[in-house]
Design a protein around this motif. Structure first.
Motif, short mmCIF file in Angstrom:
data_model
loop_
_atom_site.label_atom_id
_atom_site.label_comp_id
_atom_site.label_asym_id
_atom_site.label_seq_id
_atom_site.Cartn_x
_atom_site.Cartn_y
_atom_site.Cartn_z
N VAL A 1 0.84 -1.20 0.00
CA VAL A 1 0.00 0.00 0.00
C VAL A 1 0.88 1.25 0.00
CG1 VAL A 1 -1.58 1.35 1.45
CG2 VAL A 1 -2.06 -1.07 0.99
N TRP A 2 1.91 1.23 0.85
CA TRP A 2 2.79 2.42 0.91
C TRP A 2 3.62 2.56 -0.35
CZ3 TRP A 2 1.70 6.42 3.45
CH2 TRP A 2 1.01 6.33 4.66
N GLU A 3 4.07 1.42 -0.90
CA GLU A 3 4.83 1.49 -2.16
C GLU A 3 3.99 2.09 -3.27
OE1 GLU A 3 7.77 -2.44 -1.82
OE2 GLU A 3 5.72 -2.70 -2.49
N TYR A 4 2.72 1.73 -3.26
CA TYR A 4 1.82 2.22 -4.31
C TYR A 4 1.52 3.71 -4.11
CZ TYR A 4 -1.95 1.94 -7.77
OH TYR A 4 -2.73 2.12 -8.88
N ILE A 5 1.31 4.10 -2.86
CA ILE A 5 1.07 5.52 -2.56
C ILE A 5 2.26 6.34 -3.04
CG2 ILE A 5 0.97 7.18 -0.64
CD1 ILE A 5 -0.81 5.09 0.83
N GLU A 6 3.46 5.82 -2.78
CA GLU A 6 4.68 6.52 -3.18
C GLU A 6 4.78 6.59 -4.72
OE1 GLU A 6 7.01 8.20 -1.96
OE2 GLU A 6 8.76 7.97 -3.25
N ARG A 7 4.53 5.45 -5.36
CA ARG A 7 4.69 5.40 -6.80
C ARG A 7 3.68 6.29 -7.52
NH1 ARG A 7 3.23 0.21 -10.23
NH2 ARG A 7 1.30 1.38 -10.47
N GLU A 8 2.44 6.26 -7.04
CA GLU A 8 1.37 6.98 -7.72
C GLU A 8 1.19 8.40 -7.20
OE1 GLU A 8 -0.86 5.57 -10.19
OE2 GLU A 8 0.69 4.02 -10.31
N LYS A 9 1.95 8.74 -6.15
CA LYS A 9 1.82 10.07 -5.52
C LYS A 9 0.36 10.33 -5.10
CE LYS A 9 6.16 10.78 -6.54
NZ LYS A 9 6.89 9.87 -5.65
N ILE A 10 -0.19 9.40 -4.37
CA ILE A 10 -1.59 9.53 -3.93
C ILE A 10 -1.63 10.42 -2.69
CG2 ILE A 10 -3.64 8.25 -3.14
CD1 ILE A 10 -2.45 5.79 -4.59
N PRO A 11 -2.48 11.43 -2.69
CA PRO A 11 -2.55 12.29 -1.50
C PRO A 11 -3.12 11.52 -0.30
CG PRO A 11 -4.24 12.90 -3.10
CD PRO A 11 -3.39 11.86 -3.75
N THR A 12 -2.44 11.58 0.82
CA THR A 12 -2.90 10.89 2.02
C THR A 12 -2.97 11.88 3.18
OG1 THR A 12 -0.61 10.18 2.17
CG2 THR A 12 -2.20 8.49 1.61
N VAL A 13 -3.73 11.55 4.18
CA VAL A 13 -3.92 12.46 5.30
C VAL A 13 -2.62 12.57 6.11
CG1 VAL A 13 -4.91 10.68 6.82
CG2 VAL A 13 -5.54 13.07 7.16
N SER A 14 -2.31 13.79 6.57
CA SER A 14 -1.01 14.09 7.21
C SER A 14 -0.76 13.30 8.49
CB SER A 14 -0.92 15.58 7.50
OG SER A 14 -2.01 15.94 8.36
N LEU A 15 -1.84 12.75 9.09
CA LEU A 15 -1.69 12.04 10.37
C LEU A 15 -0.75 10.84 10.28
CD1 LEU A 15 -5.49 12.07 11.21
CD2 LEU A 15 -3.72 13.31 12.48
N TYR A 16 -0.54 10.33 9.06
CA TYR A 16 0.34 9.16 8.91
C TYR A 16 1.82 9.51 9.05
CZ TYR A 16 -3.40 6.09 7.25
OH TYR A 16 -4.52 5.30 7.16
N TYR A 17 2.12 10.81 9.09
CA TYR A 17 3.53 11.21 9.05
C TYR A 17 3.92 11.96 10.33
CZ TYR A 17 2.03 10.31 4.31
OH TYR A 17 1.47 9.73 3.21
N ASP A 18 5.17 11.75 10.71
CA ASP A 18 5.71 12.44 11.88
C ASP A 18 5.80 13.94 11.57
OD1 ASP A 18 7.05 13.20 14.16
OD2 ASP A 18 9.02 12.69 13.32
N GLN A 19 5.23 14.74 12.44
CA GLN A 19 5.26 16.18 12.23
C GLN A 19 6.32 16.83 13.11
OE1 GLN A 19 3.38 17.34 9.78
NE2 GLN A 19 2.18 15.45 9.50
N GLY A 20 7.22 16.03 13.64
CA GLY A 20 8.30 16.60 14.45
C GLY A 20 8.33 16.09 15.88
N ALA A 21 7.23 15.48 16.31
CA ALA A 21 7.16 15.01 17.69
C ALA A 21 7.62 13.56 17.84
CB ALA A 21 5.73 15.15 18.21
N GLY A 22 8.09 12.96 16.74
CA GLY A 22 8.55 11.57 16.79
C GLY A 22 7.40 10.57 16.88
#
Lengths: 600, 294
Positions: free
Chosen positions: B211-232
């Protein structure tokens, strides 16, 4: 072990109950370091404390209970890897569910491991499963003769089973390698055995690594069952896109394609794809989409074929091998739905040629029904002709399933196309379609302009039931609502188009030819976008099939007026004309439901 | 294109097209999470830029706010036919876990399972996005959905691996695991008895990594909650805020998540370990799922 590539292979494991499938899998996991740390020791310790002999099968059960986070195992699949690649073993747990899950698993597997107990030898399910694997299209098989430790690693025992089972495999056109193993002792699973010097072949793991990833069948003629035709006009998209998954071969823009069984022909204008540039070709295993130069009528269920290639078979009758999994027996008395590719047709078992006893598979009994988990050779007859290939030509296009009471309860492969009575008619319509000169206005544009879909409304029933009265009433009502509608009296055709065959011939009735001509006239009227109403006395299903050959069958609606309908499949049964207004409203609702009349 | 992603994509598109061709009343569940967003993207691929069926979201009123923002933003941007449903009664009664009046499982059952069942059947109100008016309005259509596309994956959790691509659900949305028909080749259950419906699972063979490989390959917009915003910290699985917790991770984008998954750092942590309701269900979702949970 870390595989050299991301390559994955699906393997299905089969074999008679208690012949040691779980033990072989458990040992495979243990010997490839695919188990969570300490797990093996933990189960061994548990067995020691409860004085049970350790079995690898316990390990699988324990892993399942824990649902080890989908890493090693989940309820239906087991993951492990060799130095070569990743494997997914599609396990089919449980006794009752086993065959259904095995079918599902084997349908997506590229190779199979079949386990036979050396002490028990070939048993009923060893044969049944072998047969199923062959029918489902598995071409790579290794047979693990397990529990060699129980027969003192005896070569003669192994050789005898190899001989017996090879003979069976050759009968079902499948071949495989044989490996003497002991799942319990670990012989020849992932590590070569030192207790069987006489065996020089690969271990099970080596045999798996020896399986090849079969390339998609690009060398075969192009075949694509049409899944759908898209026109998202409301979203401002004017493309008319034909979509489907390519089974074999490839297509490029400019290629000429024929759609079977109708025989309509077109040239590929463009390949379509979302978000990226369209590819230069669509090939086997790809989800394809294309547009045509011509506005021909294509629908789900047809098979797209390259005009330059040999076409598929087209028939209503076929000789098949099938496997039945329904609890109710499969019988010639009942109607079922048959699905081939994306096509679906009602049909029946015309004749059961033989039912193979799974215990022997060679005893060919003549039976009048096919029971649960039986394998049979039959003749199938579908309502309408279907396009397919035989199993020896293009396996993917020879596969069918049987739907009974909404569920898939059986499946099989077509061995041979058999002649049916409508063959000459079909040939003639195919020729007509190949030569058909298209009008400058597409069918859809005409329908949009008229706010209606063309339709042949067949009003049938016994003599003096009031068919003409009803037909005229429908015509008046639809006309009053602004529809382009025409009631065509049958006499108009009989004394005109049919003048040469009006009198019956010396030995035969001209009824089929009358119906064919009626169909051809109707086809022209429908092409002009008209809702055509025709009355005819006592039409049967066979009659309808003749008309359907000439007219796109999804444009026909059948109304039966009065009592005692024939075997014809009807869309609306009208008992009497006592309440004509209510009847007319009913008919209008039917036409609306079927999308024949609409307003924009 | 990577071979295994292409294979997965082709099969998913095939399944989506089968669903659309066979089910007149079809919808797709969109949880706003990564899986169903990939499914949404695959639908646009299958239907050449269009999503020709409504998307259903079950709003519990406890979703992490960014999820709803992202849902409505994408709805406008991609012109999606968006419908949400919810259990208004339970919310009014405050019969929820955050209100202290239900345990986690009961809360899930009421706000999600019940809301889902009744939204699909048309028994409860549906709120449909009106693009012209730029707001949600009560949908006059109460027809039940007979085909429901769901983005579940077999590797997520034990009971999901027992699913078929096309799985039948009976009148009460219940699922009989032991009695599932076979799926021969690429022939699926596309016929269904009146009153029943079919759940369709185009992502069944995908893994979290795929799923993540595909999101990366296709540049699918995903909600920011999946990513570290600086708090680790980042979310690995999304749900309601009272029961969903982020994991320790410094992955800031799909590429870094792929590296994190490949490295094996998360190997011994279940994907849904941040979802507290699973723990109360004896480590599996099976109870909830038999009753109709996705």
């Amino acid at each position: 072990m870390i595989p050299a590539t991301d390559e994955k292979m699906n393997i299905v494991i089969a074999g008679h109950v208690d012949h040691g499938k779980s033990t072989v899998i458990g040992r495979l996991l243990a010997d490839t370091d695919s188990l969570p740390q300490g797990k093996l020791q933990q189960i061994q310790e548990l067995c020691r404390r409860t004085s049970k002999p350790f079995e690898y099968a316990f390990l699988l059960d324990a892993l399942k209970d824990e649902q080890a986070q989908g890493i090693t195992i989940d309820s239906a699949r087991i993951f492990f890897k060799s130095e070569k690649r990743h494997y997914i073993i599609i396990d089919a747990p449980g006794h009752i569910e086993f065959l259904r899950n095995m079918v599902t698993g084997a349908s997506h597997a590229e190779a199979a491991v079949l386990v036979i107990d050396a002490a028990e030898g070939v048993r009923e399910n060893s044969r049944r499963h072998g047969y199923m694997l062959s029918m489902l299209g598995i071409r790579q098989l290794t047979v693990a003769i397990n529990k060699m430790d129980l027969v003192d690693y005896s070569r003669p025992v192994f050789d005898a089973i190899v001989q017996e089972y090879s003979r069976f495999l050759s009968e079902i056109v499948l071949s495989g390698s044989f490996i003497p193993v002991s799942g319990m002792q670990g012989d020849n699973i992932a590590v070569a055995s030192r207790r069987m010097d006489w065996y020089k072949g690969p271990t099970v793991l080596e045999a798996l690594d020896g399986f090849i990833k079969e390339p998609p069948p690009l060398d075969k003629p192009f075949r694509m069952p049409v899944q759908d035709v898209y026109k998202f006009t409301r979203a401002g998209d004017t493309r008319r896109i034909i979509a489907g998954t390519v089974e074999t071969g490839a297509i490029r823009p400019g290629d000429e394609v024929i759609f079977y069984p109708s025989g309509k022909k077109g040239v590929i204008r463009s390949l379509e794809r979302f978000a990226t540039q369209p590819p230069s070709s669509y090939q086997a295993a790809q989800a394809a989409a294309f547009t045509l130069e011509e506005q021909i009528y294509v629908a789900r269920g047809q098979v797209a074929v390259q005009a330059k290639d040999i076409g598929p078979q087209v028939s209503r009758r076929m000789k098949v091998n099938l496997f039945w999994m329904g609890k109710e027996p499969l019988t010639p008395q009942k109607e079922y739905l048959f699905k081939i590719g994306t096509a679906k047709q009602p049909g029946r078992i015309e004749e059961i040629l033989s039912v193979m006893d799974a215990a022997e598979l060679n005893a060919k009994d003549k039976k009048d029904q096919i029971d649960y988990h039986n394998v049979a050779e039959c003749i199938i007859k579908t309502d309408r002709a279907m396009a397919f290939d035989t199993a020896d030509a293009i396996p993917a296009l020879s596969r069918f399933v049987i739907v009974d009471n909404y569920e898939i309860r059986g499946g099989g492969i077509i061995r041979q196309a058999l002649p049916d009575s409508q063959e000459p008619l079909r040939q003639q319509v195919m020729r007509r379609n190949l030569k058909w000169a298209l009008s400058a206005v597409s069918r859809e544009r005409r329908w949009e302009r008229l706010s209606q879909k063309a339709c042949l409304l067949l009003v049938t029933g016994h003599k003096n039931a009031g068919k003409k009265e009803l037909a005229r009433a429908i015509e008046k009502k639809l006309f009053a609502e602004g529809k382009l509608v025409y009631f065509m009296g049958i006499a108009n055709v009989l004394y005109g188009v049919d003048a040469d065959i009006k009198t019956p011939g010396p030995n035969q009735s001209h009824r089929p030819e009358h119906l064919r001509r009626l169909g051809e006239v109707a086809n022209l009227m429908l092409d002009a976008g008209i809702i055509l109403i025709v009355t005819a006395i006592g039409l049967t299903q066979e009659d309808l099939e003749i008309i359907r050959n000439a007219v796109d069958s999804d444009l026909i609606e059948v109304l039966w007026l009065g009592a005692e309908p024939t075997d014809i499949k009807i869309d609306l049964h009208i008992e009497s004309l006592e309440n004509l207004n209510e009847t007319l409203s009913q008919i209008k609702r039917l036409l609306q439901q079927k999308g024949i009349i609409f307003s924009i | 294109m990577s071979d295994h992603l292409e294979q997965l994509e082709n099969l998913s598109i095939h399944i989506l097209r089968e669903a659309y061709a066979n089910f007149k009343s079809l919808c797709m569940l969109w949880s706003i999470g990564k899986d169903s967003t990939v499914l949404l993207w695959l639908s646009r691929k299958a239907f050449l830029g269009h999503v020709p069926f409504p998307l259903i979201h079950i709003d519990t009123r406890y979703k992490i706010p960014e999820m709803i923002e992202y849902r409505d933003q994408l709805t406008r941007q991609w012109q999606l036919d968006m419908i949400y449903g919810m259990n208004t009664e339970a919310l009014d009664r405050k019969e929820t876990y955050p209100d202290g009046n239900a345990d986690r499982l009961r809360c899930c059952k009421l706000l999600k399972t019940e809301a889902l069942k009744n939204t699909l059947s048309g028994q409860w109100p549906r709120y449909r996005f009106n693009h012209a008016a730029n707001r949600y309005e009560t949908d006059p259509n109460h027809d039940p959905f007979t085909g429901v596309i769901v983005g579940l994956r077999a590797d997520e959790e034990g009971s999901r691996s027992k699913e078929r691509y096309f799985s039948r659900r009976d009148r009460a949305s219940e699922w009989d695991i032991a009695d599932q028909p076979p799926e021969f080749w690429n022939q699926y259950k596309t016929d269904f008895a009146p009153g029943t419906h079919v759940r369709i699972h185009p992502l069944l063979d995908w893994t979290e990594l795929n799923v993540w490989e595909y999101i990366e390959r296709e540049k699918i917009p995903t909600v920011s909650l999946y990513y570290d915003q600086g708090a680790g910290k980042r979310y690995r699985s999304l749900g309601c805020w009272p029961c969903t917790f982020p994991i320790d991770s410094t992955a800031r984008n799909p590429q870094e998540i792929i590296e994190e998954l490949r490295s094996g750092q998360l190997k011994n942590i279940a994907e849904r370990s941040g979802r507290a309701q699973d723990a109360e269900d004896g480590g599996g979702l099976e109870t909830l799922r038999r009753e109709g949970y996705m």
